[in-house]
Design a protein around this motif. Sequence first.
Motif, PDB file in Angstrom:
ATOM      1  N   GLU A   1       0.826  -1.210   0.000  1.00  0.00           N
ATOM      2  CA  GLU A   1       0.000   0.000   0.000  1.00  0.00           C
ATOM      3  C   GLU A   1       0.862   1.262   0.000  1.00  0.00           C
ATOM      4  O   GLU A   1       0.596   2.216  -0.755  1.00  0.00           O
ATOM      5  CB  GLU A   1      -0.934   0.010   1.221  1.00  0.00           C
ATOM      6  CG  GLU A   1      -2.005  -1.077   1.216  1.00  0.00           C
ATOM      7  CD  GLU A   1      -1.460  -2.470   1.522  1.00  0.00           C
ATOM      8  OE1 GLU A   1      -0.340  -2.567   2.083  1.00  0.00           O
ATOM      9  OE2 GLU A   1      -2.138  -3.448   1.175  1.00  0.00           O
ATOM     10  N   THR A   2       1.905   1.279   0.835  1.00  0.00           N
ATOM     11  CA  THR A   2       2.755   2.461   0.922  1.00  0.00           C
ATOM     12  C   THR A   2       3.518   2.680  -0.377  1.00  0.00           C
ATOM     13  O   THR A   2       3.613   3.806  -0.879  1.00  0.00           O
ATOM     14  CB  THR A   2       3.750   2.337   2.093  1.00  0.00           C
ATOM     15  OG1 THR A   2       3.020   2.118   3.301  1.00  0.00           O
ATOM     16  CG2 THR A   2       4.586   3.600   2.238  1.00  0.00           C
TER      17      THR A   2
ATOM     18  N   GLU B   1       1.301   4.107  -2.965  1.00  0.00           N
ATOM     19  CA  GLU B   1       1.018   5.517  -2.692  1.00  0.00           C
ATOM     20  C   GLU B   1       2.183   6.399  -3.134  1.00  0.00           C
ATOM     21  O   GLU B   1       1.987   7.456  -3.747  1.00  0.00           O
ATOM     22  CB  GLU B   1       0.735   5.720  -1.204  1.00  0.00           C
ATOM     23  CG  GLU B   1       0.281   7.129  -0.858  1.00  0.00           C
ATOM     24  CD  GLU B   1       0.017   7.325   0.624  1.00  0.00           C
ATOM     25  OE1 GLU B   1      -0.206   8.473   1.034  1.00  0.00           O
ATOM     26  OE2 GLU B   1       0.055   6.330   1.383  1.00  0.00           O
TER      27      GLU B   1
END
Length: 263
Positions: free
Chosen positions: A31-32, A35
């Motif tokens: 997820e990071t 992003e």
Amino acid sequence: MTRIDAKFAALKAEGKRAFVAYIMAGDPDLETSLEVMKGLPAAGVDVIELGLPFTDPMADGPTIQLAGQRALDGGQTLQKTLDMVGEFRKTDATTPIVMMGYYNPIYNRGVDKFLADAKIAGVDGLIVVDLPPEEDSELCLPAREAGLNFIRLATPTTDDKRLPKVLQNTSGFVYYVSVTGITGSQAAQAAEVGPEVARIKRATELPVIVGFGINTPEAAQTIASVADGCVVGSAIVKEIGAGKPVAEVLAKVAALAAGAHSA
């Protein structure tokens, strides 16, 4: 014309140098890293290099090695990396993506399947550091037939006899490794890099982008000024590894990009 070709043509028309940013897929988690990836174009990144985690990254220094290990520990796979690209493409259809890594995960998946899946996901080019030109039939030529650029690395030890072999099936751009050794190991020096870039450019019309040893906006400016652009990886990955918020990571990227673009 690939997205990579189109990007460099546009930069040339504007008289601008390229800024290429490397991040490791899945670092510190899926997820990071997604992003961060989605924020790179707005931070000034012209081409994204997306690292493919691998257990034996022989060309990488400790910073990139640790990033790959974090990603693998978090469950990152080749499929998840392709899925990242597909997710990115939902909101960005123009920024070129180069997948950088080693041949083993691609070989295990099967070259034909990998190339088909990479093309569908939205990958534009490949850098596979452990496949020399003598092995072009393994992946380089099939990749080009599939419409992907295959980007080759030239190094300070690539002499005039070896250079034509390195360049013969290269497309997209040439990645000049500015220092001997592993990533993040020493600082690139424009006085040494400039003549080497000029030598390569006499042998090819492809853009020559310089990577390894660039970790400040000033260094990005200096190195980009003697090439068609520069790549920064370890300095960005180090911020991610330190657990910095995504906004801070992207601010670091923006400063580096501004340096390269001011060359």
